[in-house]
Design a protein around this motif. Sequence first.
Motif, PDB file in Angstrom:
ATOM      1  N   SER A  39      -7.040  -3.685  -6.307  1.00  0.00           N
ATOM      2  CA  SER A  39      -7.721  -3.262  -5.083  1.00  0.00           C
ATOM      3  C   SER A  39      -6.865  -2.284  -4.277  1.00  0.00           C
ATOM      4  O   SER A  39      -7.342  -1.233  -3.834  1.00  0.00           O
ATOM      5  N   ILE A  40      -5.601  -2.602  -4.113  1.00  0.00           N
ATOM      6  CA  ILE A  40      -4.704  -1.743  -3.344  1.00  0.00           C
ATOM      7  C   ILE A  40      -4.534  -0.386  -4.015  1.00  0.00           C
ATOM      8  O   ILE A  40      -4.503   0.657  -3.359  1.00  0.00           O
ATOM      9  N   THR A  47      -6.503   1.323  -5.821  1.00  0.00           N
ATOM     10  CA  THR A  47      -7.689   2.177  -5.928  1.00  0.00           C
ATOM     11  C   THR A  47      -8.265   2.537  -4.561  1.00  0.00           C
ATOM     12  O   THR A  47      -9.351   3.102  -4.469  1.00  0.00           O
ATOM     13  N   ARG A  48      -7.528   2.236  -3.496  1.00  0.00           N
ATOM     14  CA  ARG A  48      -7.995   2.593  -2.159  1.00  0.00           C
ATOM     15  C   ARG A  48      -7.863   4.091  -1.936  1.00  0.00           C
ATOM     16  O   ARG A  48      -7.064   4.767  -2.570  1.00  0.00           O
ATOM     17  N   ARG A  49      -8.662   4.555  -1.011  1.00  0.00           N
ATOM     18  CA  ARG A  49      -8.680   5.987  -0.710  1.00  0.00           C
ATOM     19  C   ARG A  49      -7.287   6.458  -0.326  1.00  0.00           C
ATOM     20  O   ARG A  49      -6.586   5.838   0.469  1.00  0.00           O
ATOM     21  N   GLU A  87       0.834  -1.206   0.000  1.00  0.00           N
ATOM     22  CA  GLU A  87       0.000   0.000   0.000  1.00  0.00           C
ATOM     23  C   GLU A  87       0.870   1.259   0.000  1.00  0.00           C
ATOM     24  O   GLU A  87       0.531   2.258  -0.650  1.00  0.00           O
TER      25      GLU A  87
END
Length: 224
Positions: free
Chosen positions: A199-200, A202-204, A92
């Motif tokens: 997924s990682i 596109t995280r906030r 991340e």
Amino acid sequence: MATQDHRPRVAAERRERMRMRLLSTAVRVGAEKGPAALTIDDVVVGAEVSRGSFYKYFPSTDALLQDVGRQIANELVCMAEPLVQGFDDPAERVAGGIRLVARTALDKPVMAAFLVRLGWPDVHSEDMLLEFVRRDLSAGIRAKRFARMPITLALNIVAGSVIGAAHCMLHPDCEPDFAEQAAAAALRGLGLDREEAKSISTRRLGTIQWPGNGLFAETLALAD
């Protein structure tokens, strides 16, 4: 009671203002013609100073560009560090760093254009920005979040993603999520599967707070 002599402080502040003016001029001109083509005359004309003033600070354009690179790296790390260190997962942090630096093309296009024209970084150097990335890549490899590989290869994967994304994002027809796409591609190159990488990536993610001083601020002020 003796009166404090403020002259050394004032002189130091004046020198720093001139140094930043020369650096920001190098960024603006280098973004247009390329750092390799930058000349002393370009800088002194753009900054409206004499050649003598230039030589008081730098012996050559190479020395000037080295200082520019260090200053950009230091400012990017100081601005990105508080955001990416909010993540415990090295993957991340790496993805967040890629996205934040790539987004410089949207927020500070002159700076991004200079970085793109500067070209591929020397991954063997002790550049502060590369050290920032190296730390998280090493942690990810140790934790088996990333595939085992030479750290120089991992750095090249990340550097290529950042430079490529910034280059694309300088153009108005680039996809708005290109920074996220680049981060996901880098994570796949580092060993994550496609779905987790997406997924990682596109995280906030928070927004960089650009400071009111430093090279970024000075370059923007001179460009206005």
